[in-house]
Scaffold this motif. Structure first.
Motif, PDB file in Angstrom:
ATOM      1  N   ALA A  21       0.831  -1.204   0.000  1.00  0.00           N
ATOM      2  CA  ALA A  21       0.000   0.000   0.000  1.00  0.00           C
ATOM      3  C   ALA A  21       0.865   1.254   0.000  1.00  0.00           C
ATOM      4  N   GLY A  22       1.972   1.224   0.736  1.00  0.00           N
ATOM      5  CA  GLY A  22       2.889   2.358   0.742  1.00  0.00           C
ATOM      6  C   GLY A  22       3.460   2.652  -0.631  1.00  0.00           C
ATOM      7  N   GLU A  23       3.816   1.611  -1.374  1.00  0.00           N
ATOM      8  CA  GLU A  23       4.318   1.804  -2.734  1.00  0.00           C
ATOM      9  C   GLU A  23       3.244   2.407  -3.632  1.00  0.00           C
ATOM     10  N   GLU A  24       2.015   1.945  -3.474  1.00  0.00           N
ATOM     11  CA  GLU A  24       0.905   2.506  -4.244  1.00  0.00           C
ATOM     12  C   GLU A  24       0.723   3.987  -3.935  1.00  0.00           C
ATOM     13  N   LEU A  25       0.794   4.340  -2.673  1.00  0.00           N
ATOM     14  CA  LEU A  25       0.618   5.735  -2.275  1.00  0.00           C
ATOM     15  C   LEU A  25       1.765   6.610  -2.776  1.00  0.00           C
ATOM     16  N   GLY A 103       2.345  17.168   0.409  1.00  0.00           N
ATOM     17  CA  GLY A 103       3.704  16.744   0.111  1.00  0.00           C
ATOM     18  C   GLY A 103       4.600  16.606   1.316  1.00  0.00           C
ATOM     19  N   ARG A 104       4.014  16.565   2.513  1.00  0.00           N
ATOM     20  CA  ARG A 104       4.798  16.402   3.733  1.00  0.00           C
ATOM     21  C   ARG A 104       5.065  14.912   3.987  1.00  0.00           C
ATOM     22  N   PRO A 105       6.083  14.576   4.768  1.00  0.00           N
ATOM     23  CA  PRO A 105       6.448  13.162   4.939  1.00  0.00           C
ATOM     24  C   PRO A 105       5.681  12.412   6.015  1.00  0.00           C
ATOM     25  N   ASP A 106       4.953  13.115   6.891  1.00  0.00           N
ATOM     26  CA  ASP A 106       4.356  12.463   8.060  1.00  0.00           C
ATOM     27  C   ASP A 106       2.990  11.860   7.742  1.00  0.00           C
ATOM     28  N   TRP A 107       3.012  10.763   6.996  1.00  0.00           N
ATOM     29  CA  TRP A 107       1.815   9.973   6.715  1.00  0.00           C
ATOM     30  C   TRP A 107       2.224   8.512   6.681  1.00  0.00           C
ATOM     31  N   CYS A 108       1.257   7.637   6.839  1.00  0.00           N
ATOM     32  CA  CYS A 108       1.608   6.227   6.986  1.00  0.00           C
ATOM     33  C   CYS A 108       0.421   5.337   6.644  1.00  0.00           C
ATOM     34  N   VAL A 109       0.697   4.045   6.615  1.00  0.00           N
ATOM     35  CA  VAL A 109      -0.319   3.004   6.505  1.00  0.00           C
ATOM     36  C   VAL A 109      -0.362   2.285   7.842  1.00  0.00           C
ATOM     37  N   VAL A 124       2.654  -0.366  11.484  1.00  0.00           N
ATOM     38  CA  VAL A 124       2.584   0.995  10.962  1.00  0.00           C
ATOM     39  C   VAL A 124       3.787   1.188  10.049  1.00  0.00           C
ATOM     40  N   HIS A 125       3.522   1.594   8.806  1.00  0.00           N
ATOM     41  CA  HIS A 125       4.599   1.766   7.829  1.00  0.00           C
ATOM     42  C   HIS A 125       4.591   3.189   7.306  1.00  0.00           C
ATOM     43  N   GLN A 126       5.749   3.865   7.386  1.00  0.00           N
ATOM     44  CA  GLN A 126       5.914   5.222   6.883  1.00  0.00           C
ATOM     45  C   GLN A 126       6.722   5.161   5.584  1.00  0.00           C
ATOM     46  N   PRO A 127       6.065   5.234   4.435  1.00  0.00           N
ATOM     47  CA  PRO A 127       6.769   5.014   3.168  1.00  0.00           C
ATOM     48  C   PRO A 127       7.868   6.017   2.864  1.00  0.00           C
ATOM     49  N   ARG A 128       7.678   7.294   3.217  1.00  0.00           N
ATOM     50  CA  ARG A 128       8.656   8.307   2.850  1.00  0.00           C
ATOM     51  C   ARG A 128       9.997   8.118   3.554  1.00  0.00           C
ATOM     52  N   THR A 129      10.007   7.449   4.697  1.00  0.00           N
ATOM     53  CA  THR A 129      11.263   7.147   5.383  1.00  0.00           C
ATOM     54  C   THR A 129      11.592   5.661   5.349  1.00  0.00           C
ATOM     55  N   ASN A 130      10.717   4.868   4.759  1.00  0.00           N
ATOM     56  CA  ASN A 130      10.872   3.411   4.702  1.00  0.00           C
ATOM     57  C   ASN A 130      11.081   2.824   6.098  1.00  0.00           C
ATOM     58  N   THR A 131      10.277   3.300   7.028  1.00  0.00           N
ATOM     59  CA  THR A 131      10.340   2.830   8.408  1.00  0.00           C
ATOM     60  C   THR A 131       9.059   2.071   8.738  1.00  0.00           C
ATOM     61  N   THR A 132       9.228   0.927   9.384  1.00  0.00           N
ATOM     62  CA  THR A 132       8.088   0.105   9.785  1.00  0.00           C
ATOM     63  C   THR A 132       8.181  -0.202  11.269  1.00  0.00           C
ATOM     64  N   TRP A 133       7.100   0.063  11.983  1.00  0.00           N
ATOM     65  CA  TRP A 133       6.964  -0.342  13.378  1.00  0.00           C
ATOM     66  C   TRP A 133       5.993  -1.521  13.413  1.00  0.00           C
ATOM     67  N   GLN A 134       6.290  -2.502  14.244  1.00  0.00           N
ATOM     68  CA  GLN A 134       5.390  -3.646  14.332  1.00  0.00           C
ATOM     69  C   GLN A 134       5.421  -4.224  15.737  1.00  0.00           C
ATOM     70  N   ALA A 135       4.320  -4.840  16.118  1.00  0.00           N
ATOM     71  CA  ALA A 135       4.226  -5.447  17.442  1.00  0.00           C
ATOM     72  C   ALA A 135       3.282  -6.637  17.386  1.00  0.00           C
ATOM     73  N   THR A 136       3.567  -7.596  18.245  1.00  0.00           N
ATOM     74  CA  THR A 136       2.680  -8.727  18.495  1.00  0.00           C
ATOM     75  C   THR A 136       2.385  -8.740  19.988  1.00  0.00           C
ATOM     76  N   ARG A 137       1.137  -8.939  20.352  1.00  0.00           N
ATOM     77  CA  ARG A 137       0.753  -8.891  21.760  1.00  0.00           C
ATOM     78  C   ARG A 137       1.598  -9.866  22.591  1.00  0.00           C
ATOM     79  N   THR A 138       2.173  -9.356  23.660  1.00  0.00           N
ATOM     80  CA  THR A 138       3.049 -10.040  24.620  1.00  0.00           C
ATOM     81  C   THR A 138       4.416 -10.399  24.037  1.00  0.00           C
ATOM     82  N   ALA A 139       4.732  -9.954  22.824  1.00  0.00           N
ATOM     83  CA  ALA A 139       6.012 -10.316  22.201  1.00  0.00           C
ATOM     84  C   ALA A 139       6.864  -9.108  21.850  1.00  0.00           C
TER      85      ALA A 139
END
Length: 310
Positions: A21-25, A103-109, A124-139
């Motif tokens: 989705a980030g690539e599409e955006l 045209g600002r960078p602070d948007w995400c999927v 949560v993926h921020q395409p303009r910085t190619n940064t991804t945050w991820q979590a699994t409950r209790t992990a």
């Protein structure tokens, strides 16, 4: 949670769809602006939605339907389907649409998977910085950033990280700012790690505002009371990224009094799994507070007092 559920596969699917989705955006952003034909409004004249929002949601929901046709759907742009598996995907296909259209960078999927206990997976993926945050409950929570930048590094331990300078010359190797250490590869997030504990008066606090004028007026009153009590306020324009900022220590707290479930489903899990205190109680009936533990209670008390005095 279904007994035979493979959480790693579920998380990988969420990450893959968020990146797609980030690539599409990114591909669509060059031809869009706040004044472009086809940009419509939703709750108010200042609340835009574009074909990019809808295309991102369709890409994500099509991918979920192909891989897991029995899972439920709840998306900002109208995706809705009951679950027959006990799992529901909560999707914000473009969090920060105004930033995106300017045209600002602070948007995400933002993509979360919920069961009867709440969020199970959050991405949560921020395409303009190619940064991804991820979590699994209790992990736990993790951040992954990749870049082809070749900025110099002034630390002696091995990568993954780079030092990015904001002013002055990179040949000036003072240990003082202005620079920021940016990590590459995967890093586990722990709120407060590597920093001294701060109280409310030293806290950098993020918040957000409604698109409805009357509600904004109420939020301005909250802000009037909070601002003198903290280090400073940031308003980035993406609730999901604000929550991830609490998780990775680039902010100490985030609050918002009225927020939609797709805005916070993934980010709240990421913040909580990183060790933040996440509050959703009668003080925030339609909102959220997420903060480092030492900041959470005094900020909650300040905001609760604000509400009692209204």
């Amino acid at each position: 949670m279904p007994a035979d559920l493979n959480l790693a596969h579920l998380r990988e699917l969420a990450v893959r769809l968020a990146h797609a989705a980030g690539e599409e955006l990114l591909a669509r952003q060059q031809s869009l602006s706040i004044d472009a034909d086809g940009v419509e409004t939703k709750s108010s004249a200042s609340d835009p939605v574009s074909a990019a929002d809808r295309a991102s949601e369709k890409l994500i929901t099509d991918g979920i339907t192909t891989a897991r046709p029995g899972d439920g759907l709840l998306g900002e742009e109208g995706a809705s389907r009951p679950s027959t598996t006990g799992l529901t995907w909560v999707i914000d296909p473009l969090d920060g649409t105004v930033n995106y259209l300017y045209g600002r960078p602070d948007w995400c999927v933002s993509i979360a998977v919920e069961d009867e206990q709440g969020a199970l997976i959050g991405v949560v993926h921020q395409p303009r910085t190619n940064t991804t945050w991820q979590a699994t409950r209790t992990a736990g929570s993790y951040r992954t950033t990749s870049s082809s930048s070749t900025a110099g590094s002034y630390r002696t331990d091995p990568p993954p990280y780079q030092t990015v300078w904001y002013a002055g010359s990179p040949t000036h190797r003072s240990p003082e700012p202005p620079y920021q250490t940016v990590w590459y590869g995967e890093r586990r997030l722990r709120v407060g790690e590597g920093r001294r504990e701060v109280g409310l008066a030293e806290a950098l606090v993020c918040t957000g505002f409604s698109y409805l004028p009357d509600r904004r007026a109420e939020q301005a009153e909250h802000l009037r009371r909070v601002l003198p009590a903290v280090r400073d306020i940031r308003r980035g324009g993406s609730a999901a990224l604000d929550l991830c900022s609490v998780a990775d220590g680039t902010a100490d707290a985030y609050y918002e009094h009225v927020i939609q479930p797709w805005d916070i489903a993934a980010g709240a899990l990421i913040a909580r799994e990183a060790g933040a205190t996440v509050v959703r109680d009668p003080a925030f009936p339609q909102g959220i507070l997420a903060a480092a533990p030492a900041v959470a209670e005094p900020l909650r008390e300040l905001l609760t007092t604000t509400r009692r005095q209204e």
